[in-house]
Design an enzyme around this catalytic site. Structure first.
Site, PDB file in Angstrom:
ATOM      1  N   ASN A 188     -32.359  61.827  52.274  1.00 48.78           N
ATOM      2  CA  ASN A 188     -31.567  62.537  52.949  1.00 48.78           C
ATOM      3  C   ASN A 188     -30.128  63.032  52.949  1.00 48.78           C
ATOM      4  OD1 ASN A 188     -31.701  59.926  52.838  1.00 48.78           O
ATOM      5  ND2 ASN A 188     -29.912  59.878  54.400  1.00 48.78           N
TER       6      ASN A 188
ATOM      7  N   CYS B 157     -26.444  56.841  59.278  1.00 48.34           N
ATOM      8  CA  CYS B 157     -26.148  55.602  59.229  1.00 48.34           C
ATOM      9  C   CYS B 157     -25.641  54.656  58.557  1.00 48.34           C
ATOM     10  CB  CYS B 157     -27.878  54.613  58.988  1.00 48.34           C
ATOM     11  SG  CYS B 157     -28.970  55.408  59.784  1.00 48.34           S
TER      12      CYS B 157
END
Length: 380
Positions: A150, A323
């Site tokens: 990511n 996150c």
């Protein structure tokens, strides 16, 4: 008049496609019945859910019965890993650059009596298959390696990893959250047993995802959410029908557009990267050859990424996983591939989408070049 928002954080989330929204709307106001109710109204909504499940399965080369709906990739990851607690084998192999959802869940499994090996990667962010082979034990139950990272966009050799795992009767879970919609993913071809995905990463809604569970592998997962057992008695809870419809529609759209989007986004990403690398001292983090078409992670030595993000104002970029954005610690991914703390804290991820335009690219090049020069001057 407010400045135009320039959004270059598409690995965190994407803008929903209007066709996805239009497909979802009737299931908020007209076709609002519970999909598991056994009256005609409920059955008709259930048929729409079944159709969406088929679309998703077809998109990844699976069977409809292998798709479990969840609230998103994080829940899917937790279900896939924690759901294996009852197995007699107690060894898991993963890598240091996995998403926190995998790393934290693996840490939980260690508290439950499992032994977890965290493999390092090379400076390009790629796994040494010989190291993986040497790490396999008789009690190895699962190998967890994400399909595409990511933060760097680096694509892992999942097919080769799966071949090695199958020879040793080991399950393979690959977090495909970043890859779906950007790469053609066929679970059978890749040899995957468990695969989480999330709609909001490819122009779908937030709050809906799925877990692919291979029927051929005959995996039995322990439920993590108990109740009505709506999803094959593995996952309970009233189905998020609008979200499921949106996920199915998003799969349908990206499947039809993938080739066109990939070509368009690659051209824009390469131009952005080429121009930003003209800034003195800059370099790309991770592999340039094996990565997603939409991602470039660039280090700007001598410039603090948090200060840079503030100075960029209306340009949305990232200095790590969304996150993990609540921390100011250096990215664990960039540290794992050999960057120093200072280099990791000077790195910015730019992630594009099908909605990114050439004009936006030029504006970002101009603004980033200006901001880097100003911040470096202040530091001298």
């Amino acid at each position: 008049m407010p400045k135009q928002e320039l959004y270059f954080d598409n690995n965190a989330t994407t803008q929903m496609d209007k066709s996805v929204l239009n497909a979802m709307l009737p299931y908020f106001t007209e076709s609002y019945a519970n999909a598991t109710s056994n009256h005609l109204f409920g059955l008709s909504v259930g048929e729409a859910v079944d159709e969406s499940r088929e679309n998703i399965a077809t998109f990844i080369g699976a069977q409809p019965k292998e798709i479990i709906f969840t609230s998103g990739a994080t829940e899917s990851i937790n279900l896939a890993i924690k759901g294996l607690q009852h197995y007699s084998k107690k060894h898991i192999i993963t890598v240091t650059t996995e998403h926190k959802a995998v790393l934290d869940t693996c840490s939980f499994m260690e508290h439950c009596g499992f032994d977890v090996t965290y493999l390092p990667l090379n400076k390009e962010g790629l796994l040494d298959l010989n190291l993986l082979k040497a790490t396999i034990r008789k009690d190895t139950l699962l190998v967890c390696v994400m399909l595409a990272n990511n933060e760097t966009g680096v694509i892992n050799p999942i097919r080769e990893i799966s071949k090695l795992a199958r020879k040793n009767n080991i399950l393979v879970m690959t977090d495909a959250t970043q890859a779906i919609g950007k790469l053609a993913v066929d679970v059978s071809d890749l040899g995957i047993d468990l695969m989480p995905l999330s709609a909001h990463k490819f122009y779908g809604p937030k709050g809906i995802g799925a877990l692919y569970v291979s029927a051929a592998a005959k995996i039995k997962l322990d439920s993590q959410i108990h109740g009505g057992g709506q999803e094959r008695k593995i996952r309970s809870g009233t189905l998020n029908v609008p979200g499921i419809i949106g996920l199915g529609k998003a799969c349908e759209i990206v499947s039809a557009e993938m080739d066109t989007n990939t070509k368009q986004i690659t051209i824009l990403r390469n131009h952005l990267e080429k121009e930003l690398l003209k800034i003195e001292g800059t370099f790309v983090n991770g592999s340039i050859k094996n990565r997603l078409c939409n991602t470039t992670n660039i280090c700007f030595p001598g410039v603090n990424s948090e200060k840079m993000k503030l100075a960029l104002q209306n340009i949305s970029v990232s200095s790590g996983s969304a996150c993990s954005a609540v921390t100011t610690e250096p990215s664990h991914v960039l540290k794992a591939i050999g960057l120093s703390d200072a280099e990791a804290l000077s790195s910015i991820r730019f992630s594009l989408s099908k909605f990114t335009t050439a004009d936006e690219i030029e504006l970002v090049i101009q603004k980033v070049t200006q901001v880097v020069a100003e911040l470096r001057q202040k530091n001298n």
